[in-house]
Design an enzyme around this catalytic site. Structure first.
Site, PDB file in Angstrom:
ATOM      1  CB  ALA A   1      -0.945  -0.011   1.192  1.00  0.00           C
TER       2      ALA A   1
ATOM      3  N   GLY B   1       3.525   1.592  -1.822  1.00  0.00           N
ATOM      4  CA  GLY B   1       4.291   1.611  -3.076  1.00  0.00           C
ATOM      5  C   GLY B   1       3.673   2.570  -4.081  1.00  0.00           C
TER       6      GLY B   1
ATOM      7  N   GLY C   1       0.096   1.595  -5.122  1.00  0.00           N
ATOM      8  CA  GLY C   1      -0.758   1.886  -3.965  1.00  0.00           C
ATOM      9  C   GLY C   1      -1.132   3.360  -3.914  1.00  0.00           C
TER      10      GLY C   1
ATOM     11  NE  ARG D   1      10.290 -16.373 -16.465  1.00  0.00           N
ATOM     12  CZ  ARG D   1       9.372 -15.432 -16.679  1.00  0.00           C
ATOM     13  NH1 ARG D   1       9.726 -14.176 -16.778  1.00  0.00           N
ATOM     14  NH2 ARG D   1       8.105 -15.765 -16.770  1.00  0.00           N
TER      15      ARG D   1
ATOM     16  CG  ASP E   1      -1.282  -6.809 -20.194  1.00  0.00           C
ATOM     17  OD1 ASP E   1      -0.228  -6.165 -20.242  1.00  0.00           O
ATOM     18  OD2 ASP E   1      -1.553  -7.585 -19.263  1.00  0.00           O
TER      19      ASP E   1
ATOM     20  CG  HIS F   1       1.020  -8.809 -16.771  1.00  0.00           C
ATOM     21  ND1 HIS F   1       0.668  -7.767 -17.589  1.00  0.00           N
ATOM     22  CD2 HIS F   1       1.964  -8.325 -15.937  1.00  0.00           C
ATOM     23  CE1 HIS F   1       1.384  -6.703 -17.255  1.00  0.00           C
ATOM     24  NE2 HIS F   1       2.165  -7.012 -16.256  1.00  0.00           N
TER      25      HIS F   1
HETATM   26  P1  NAI Z   1       6.703  -0.540  -5.546  1.00  0.00           P
HETATM   27  O1  NAI Z   1       8.028  -1.198  -5.341  1.00  0.00           O
HETATM   28  O2  NAI Z   1       6.591   0.914  -5.692  1.00  0.00           O
HETATM   29  O3  NAI Z   1       5.745  -0.962  -4.325  1.00  0.00           O
HETATM   30  C1  NAI Z   1       5.607  -2.257  -3.890  1.00  0.00           C
HETATM   31  C2  NAI Z   1       5.324  -2.191  -2.409  1.00  0.00           C
HETATM   32  O4  NAI Z   1       5.020  -3.518  -1.963  1.00  0.00           O
HETATM   33  C3  NAI Z   1       6.508  -1.714  -1.577  1.00  0.00           C
HETATM   34  O5  NAI Z   1       6.096  -0.632  -0.762  1.00  0.00           O
HETATM   35  C4  NAI Z   1       6.888  -2.945  -0.754  1.00  0.00           C
HETATM   36  O6  NAI Z   1       7.349  -2.598   0.545  1.00  0.00           O
HETATM   37  C5  NAI Z   1       5.569  -3.682  -0.699  1.00  0.00           C
HETATM   38  N1  NAI Z   1       5.699  -5.123  -0.439  1.00  0.00           N
HETATM   39  C6  NAI Z   1       6.644  -5.970  -0.887  1.00  0.00           C
HETATM   40  N2  NAI Z   1       6.434  -7.205  -0.398  1.00  0.00           N
HETATM   41  C7  NAI Z   1       5.308  -7.126   0.338  1.00  0.00           C
HETATM   42  C8  NAI Z   1       4.601  -8.076   1.135  1.00  0.00           C
HETATM   43  N3  NAI Z   1       5.019  -9.344   1.234  1.00  0.00           N
HETATM   44  N4  NAI Z   1       3.497  -7.667   1.780  1.00  0.00           N
HETATM   45  C9  NAI Z   1       3.086  -6.389   1.691  1.00  0.00           C
HETATM   46  N5  NAI Z   1       3.731  -5.441   0.978  1.00  0.00           N
HETATM   47  C10 NAI Z   1       4.832  -5.808   0.311  1.00  0.00           C
HETATM   48  O7  NAI Z   1       6.060  -1.314  -6.781  1.00  0.00           O
HETATM   49  P2  NAI Z   1       4.808  -0.891  -7.660  1.00  0.00           P
HETATM   50  O8  NAI Z   1       5.269  -0.038  -8.785  1.00  0.00           O
HETATM   51  O9  NAI Z   1       3.718  -0.389  -6.776  1.00  0.00           O
HETATM   52  O10 NAI Z   1       4.407  -2.299  -8.293  1.00  0.00           O
HETATM   53  C11 NAI Z   1       3.908  -3.347  -7.503  1.00  0.00           C
HETATM   54  C12 NAI Z   1       3.865  -4.634  -8.291  1.00  0.00           C
HETATM   55  O11 NAI Z   1       2.946  -4.525  -9.376  1.00  0.00           O
HETATM   56  C13 NAI Z   1       5.194  -5.036  -8.936  1.00  0.00           C
HETATM   57  O12 NAI Z   1       5.349  -6.443  -8.749  1.00  0.00           O
HETATM   58  C14 NAI Z   1       5.002  -4.732 -10.389  1.00  0.00           C
HETATM   59  O13 NAI Z   1       5.808  -5.556 -11.204  1.00  0.00           O
HETATM   60  C15 NAI Z   1       3.545  -5.077 -10.546  1.00  0.00           C
HETATM   61  N6  NAI Z   1       2.868  -4.528 -11.718  1.00  0.00           N
HETATM   62  C16 NAI Z   1       1.928  -5.318 -12.339  1.00  0.00           C
HETATM   63  C17 NAI Z   1       1.236  -4.874 -13.429  1.00  0.00           C
HETATM   64  C18 NAI Z   1       0.208  -5.746 -14.097  1.00  0.00           C
HETATM   65  O14 NAI Z   1      -0.323  -5.324 -15.137  1.00  0.00           O
HETATM   66  N7  NAI Z   1      -0.135  -6.917 -13.600  1.00  0.00           N
HETATM   67  C19 NAI Z   1       1.494  -3.531 -13.982  1.00  0.00           C
HETATM   68  C20 NAI Z   1       2.445  -2.755 -13.252  1.00  0.00           C
HETATM   69  C21 NAI Z   1       3.118  -3.265 -12.157  1.00  0.00           C
END
Ligand code: NAI
Length: 329
Positions: free
Chosen positions: A13, A15, A18, A101, A162, A190
């Site tokens: 939340a 990030g 979030g 990966r 997408d 994805h």
């Molecule tokens: P971000 O790095 O800014 O934020 C992620 C947040 O998750 C961080 O604050 C981190 O502390 C927290 N976090 C990590 N592990 C956690 C856990 N076990 N429990 C609770 N919180 C946890 O990343 P962002 O930009 O917000 O992206 C988040 C995810 O979404 C990434 O994996 C990214 O690849 C994915 N994503 C997916 C898309 C899709 O279309 N499916 C599109 C864009 C991003």
């Protein structure tokens, strides 16, 4: 009298996504302007992350959203997911330097096993789960497998970004409006192997494929552009897609809960065996949604090119599934 509040958990939340997501949920864009919400926000126990989360909550407070009944901060999924109706699993482990990966898969498998178990233990039995954190399809599969007491169909992965990306590419190419395009599909994972399929797409009822009439553009420009859009955003912005990802999450849940009014939308859902996709694999399918349930659109003809593309993205998903099998025993 106002409706009872819906409990929404959001992980990661504090990030980027979030920050683009929470304010829109709280303002009523996801569940409707008459639907009160309670936000249960999860971050890692790390002091910096929890402090940042408090900052986000201060800002939510300062918006004085009339629909926001309560916000709580959590570092344990067992409290964060207590009685939730909706869970947006955004937080995930990003790929670090030197990480293969497979390492990324394993690190995320651990997170999503724990979170799946917590959902299984404490969430509402009809909880709707959307996994955004990557690798989203396989993370959703892991959470689903870790929650044997919840219906598998409750677990979905986000392909909507997408789908939305493809819509705009098509509108721009054909000189039409996004709102007039229907029956677009994004099959599969994805990841860059996804297959945006325009064969059934229409614009104001007319075949979009015929209107565009450019198979070379479709195969050599459109499909790779949609597949590599995430990387193009990182290249341009220096950060991965956040506002558009949050927007897609809002679209996904809104349509799932409130219905798509007969329109096809793409959701990553556990396969029921449709189109030769093995049961349980979380795969992007065309669905329609009504009364809080989604249904995979049936009976579409799959030609040779499509079969090849659908099998390629499936092969990646089965490989990911096999890569985490030991953790799910
Ligand atoms: P971000 O790095 O800014 O934020 C992620 C947040 O998750 C961080 O604050 C981190 O502390 C927290 N976090 C990590 N592990 C956690 C856990 N076990 N429990 C609770 N919180 C946890 O990343 P962002 O930009 O917000 O992206 C988040 C995810 O979404 C990434 O994996 C990214 O690849 C994915 N994503 C997916 C898309 C899709 O279309 N499916 C599109 C864009 C991003």
């Amino acid at each position: 009298m106002s409706k009872p509040a819906v409990r929404v958990a959001v992980t990661g939340a504090a990030g980027q996504i979030g920050y683009a997501l929470l304010f829109r949920i709280a303002s009523g864009e996801m569940l409707g302007k008459d639907q009160p919400v309670i936000l249960q926000l999860l971050e890692i126990p790390d002091e910096k992350a929890q402090k940042a989360l408090q900052g986000v909550i201060m800002e939510l407070d300062d918006c004085a959203f009339p629909l926001l009944q309560e916000v709580t901060a959590h570092s344990d999924p067992m409290t964060a997911f207590k009685d939730v109706d909706i869970a947006l699993l955004v937080g995930a482990r990003p790929r670090g330097p030197g990480m293969e990966r497979k390492d990324l898969l394993q690190a995320n498998a651990q997170i999503f096993t724990v979170q799946g178990k917590a959902l299984n233990a404490v969430a509402k039995r009809d909880v709707k789960v959307l996994v955004v954190g990557n690798p989203a399809n396989t993370n959703a599969y892991i959470a689903m497998k870790s929650a044997p007491d919840l219906p598998a169909k409750n677990f979905t992965a986000m392909l909507r970004l997408d789908h939305n990306r493809a819509l705009t590419q098509l509108a721009q190419k054909s000189g039409t409006q996004v709102k007039d395009i229907e029956n677009l599909i994004v099959w599969g994972n994805h990841s860059p192997t996804m297959y945006p399929d325009i064969r059934f797409a229409t614009v104001n009822g007319e075949s979009l494929e015929k209107k565009i009439n450019d198979d070379v553009w479709n195969k050599e420009n459109f499909i790779p552009t949609v597949g590599k859009r995430g990387a193009a955003i990182i290249e341009a912005r220096g950060l991965s897609s956040a506002a558009s990802a949050a927007n897609a999450a809002i679209d996904h849940i809104r349509d799932w809960v409130l219905g798509s009014n007969g329109k096809w939308v793409t959701m990553g859902v556990p396969s029921d065996g449709s189109y030769g996709i093995p049961e349980g694999i979380v795969y992007g399918f065309p669905v329609t949604t009504e009364n809080g349930e989604y249904k995979i659109v049936q009976g579409l003809e799959i030609n040779e090119f499509s079969r090849e593309r659908m099998d390629k993205t499936l092969a990646e998903l089965t490989e990911e599934r096999d890569g985490v099998a030991d953790l799910l025993k």
